[in-house]
Design a protein around this motif. Structure first.
Motif, PDB file in Angstrom:
ATOM      1  N   LYS A 231       9.400  47.485  30.023  1.00 50.82           N
ATOM      2  CA  LYS A 231      10.492  46.593  30.441  1.00 50.82           C
ATOM      3  C   LYS A 231       9.918  45.485  31.322  1.00 50.82           C
ATOM      4  O   LYS A 231       9.150  45.753  32.253  1.00 50.82           O
ATOM      5  CB  LYS A 231      11.560  47.375  31.199  1.00 50.82           C
TER       6      LYS A 231
ATOM      7  N   HIS B 234      11.178  41.404  23.264  1.00 48.67           N
ATOM      8  CA  HIS B 234      12.404  41.947  22.674  1.00 48.67           C
ATOM      9  C   HIS B 234      13.529  41.940  23.699  1.00 48.67           C
ATOM     10  O   HIS B 234      13.343  42.373  24.842  1.00 48.67           O
ATOM     11  CB  HIS B 234      12.157  43.368  22.166  1.00 48.67           C
TER      12      HIS B 234
ATOM     13  N   TYR C  75      17.259  43.245  24.721  1.00 53.08           N
ATOM     14  CA  TYR C  75      18.154  44.381  24.505  1.00 53.08           C
ATOM     15  C   TYR C  75      19.474  44.175  25.245  1.00 53.08           C
ATOM     16  O   TYR C  75      19.492  43.605  26.342  1.00 53.08           O
ATOM     17  CB  TYR C  75      17.530  45.671  25.063  1.00 53.08           C
TER      18      TYR C  75
ATOM     19  N   ASN D 206      23.085  46.657  26.159  1.00 51.90           N
ATOM     20  CA  ASN D 206      23.824  47.920  26.055  1.00 51.90           C
ATOM     21  C   ASN D 206      25.247  47.620  26.498  1.00 51.90           C
ATOM     22  O   ASN D 206      25.535  47.555  27.692  1.00 51.90           O
ATOM     23  CB  ASN D 206      23.175  48.983  26.937  1.00 51.90           C
TER      24      ASN D 206
ATOM     25  N   VAL E 260      23.770  50.005  21.876  1.00 46.91           N
ATOM     26  CA  VAL E 260      22.539  49.258  22.091  1.00 46.91           C
ATOM     27  C   VAL E 260      22.251  48.377  20.876  1.00 46.91           C
ATOM     28  O   VAL E 260      22.290  48.832  19.733  1.00 46.91           O
ATOM     29  CB  VAL E 260      21.345  50.204  22.339  1.00 46.91           C
ATOM     30  N   THR E 261      21.989  47.104  21.143  1.00 53.66           N
ATOM     31  CA  THR E 261      21.522  46.175  20.111  1.00 53.66           C
ATOM     32  C   THR E 261      20.292  45.467  20.656  1.00 53.66           C
ATOM     33  O   THR E 261      20.133  45.323  21.873  1.00 53.66           O
ATOM     34  CB  THR E 261      22.603  45.139  19.733  1.00 53.66           C
ATOM     35  N   ALA E 262      19.433  45.006  19.747  1.00 52.01           N
ATOM     36  CA  ALA E 262      18.189  44.373  20.206  1.00 52.01           C
ATOM     37  C   ALA E 262      17.606  43.497  19.114  1.00 52.01           C
ATOM     38  O   ALA E 262      17.935  43.637  17.935  1.00 52.01           O
ATOM     39  CB  ALA E 262      17.170  45.432  20.628  1.00 52.01           C
TER      40      ALA E 262
END
Length: 203
Positions: free
Chosen positions: A5, A27, A29, A31, A36-38
């Motif tokens: 992270k 990436h 992300y 929530n 969760v989408t990324a």
């Protein structure tokens, strides 16, 4: 390499152009309500309060809202254009320097079914996440999330160990800044991954 992270310090460096460039291949992300989408970042833009008339105008026109840029780097700065599209920016450097990076496009990787639902689309196409407004919609990003640290549980960035070579990056003029004058509109502060099909359609 393990997924790491990104810390707030990544965004607290003094040069927003370097931060915008370094975010390519990282990436993003979200929530939202436990979903969760990324996606892999393929396009960004840098905004610097010195020598950038577009940001100077923004700070003047949205004076109260723009206080959200006078913070330590690593906080979200999200606002709506055309009463429809939420633009996801990250404040950079420190409270004395109201600079920012706009994330313009991602290659979707996680939670694609939820992205399609949010976008009202039946199948995966470039338009799912190619452009800052549609990208925010797909990731569930709204102005309600503005002011949050991008190291928390709702929005964060990860380094998956990808090294992006300088030859793979295209630097060009930012999008939609003609109102700010030719000098600001022509600054090559938009960064894209050259071979990605997920960058936004704007020239």
């Amino acid at each position: 390499m393990p997924h790491i992270k990104l810390p707030a310090e990544f965004f607290q460096r003094p040069d927003p152009l370097q931060i915008a460039r370094d975010l390519l291949g990282k990436h993003l992300y979200t929530n939202i309500d436990g979903v969760v989408t990324a996606g892999r970042i393929v396009e960004t833009e840098a905004y610097r309060h010195e020598g950038d008339h577009s940001l100077t105008l923004h700070l003047q026109r949205k004076r109260q809202q723009a206080r959200g840029l006078h913070v330590a780097g690593g906080h979200t700065y999200i606002y709506t254009v055309y009463n429809r599209y939420a633009l996801f920016n990250i404040a950079t450097y420190d409270a004395a320097h109201p600079d920012a990076v706009l994330v313009r496009a991602i290659e979707p990787t996680i939670g694609i079914d939820e992205m399609l639902r949010r976008r009202g689309m039946a199948e995966v196409k470039r338009s799912l996440t190619a452009g800052p407004g549609v990208m925010s919609q797909a990731l569930g990003i709204t102005p309600a999330l503005t002011g949050q640290l991008v190291t928390g549980e709702a929005i964060w960035f990860e380094d998956h160990g990808e090294a992006v070579a300088a030859a793979d990056v295209v630097a060009s003029a930012r999008v939609g800044l003609e109102y700010a004058g030719a000098e600001a509109a022509g600054l090559p502060w938009r960064f894209r991954l050259k071979d990605s099909k997920w960058t936004s359609p704007a020239k």
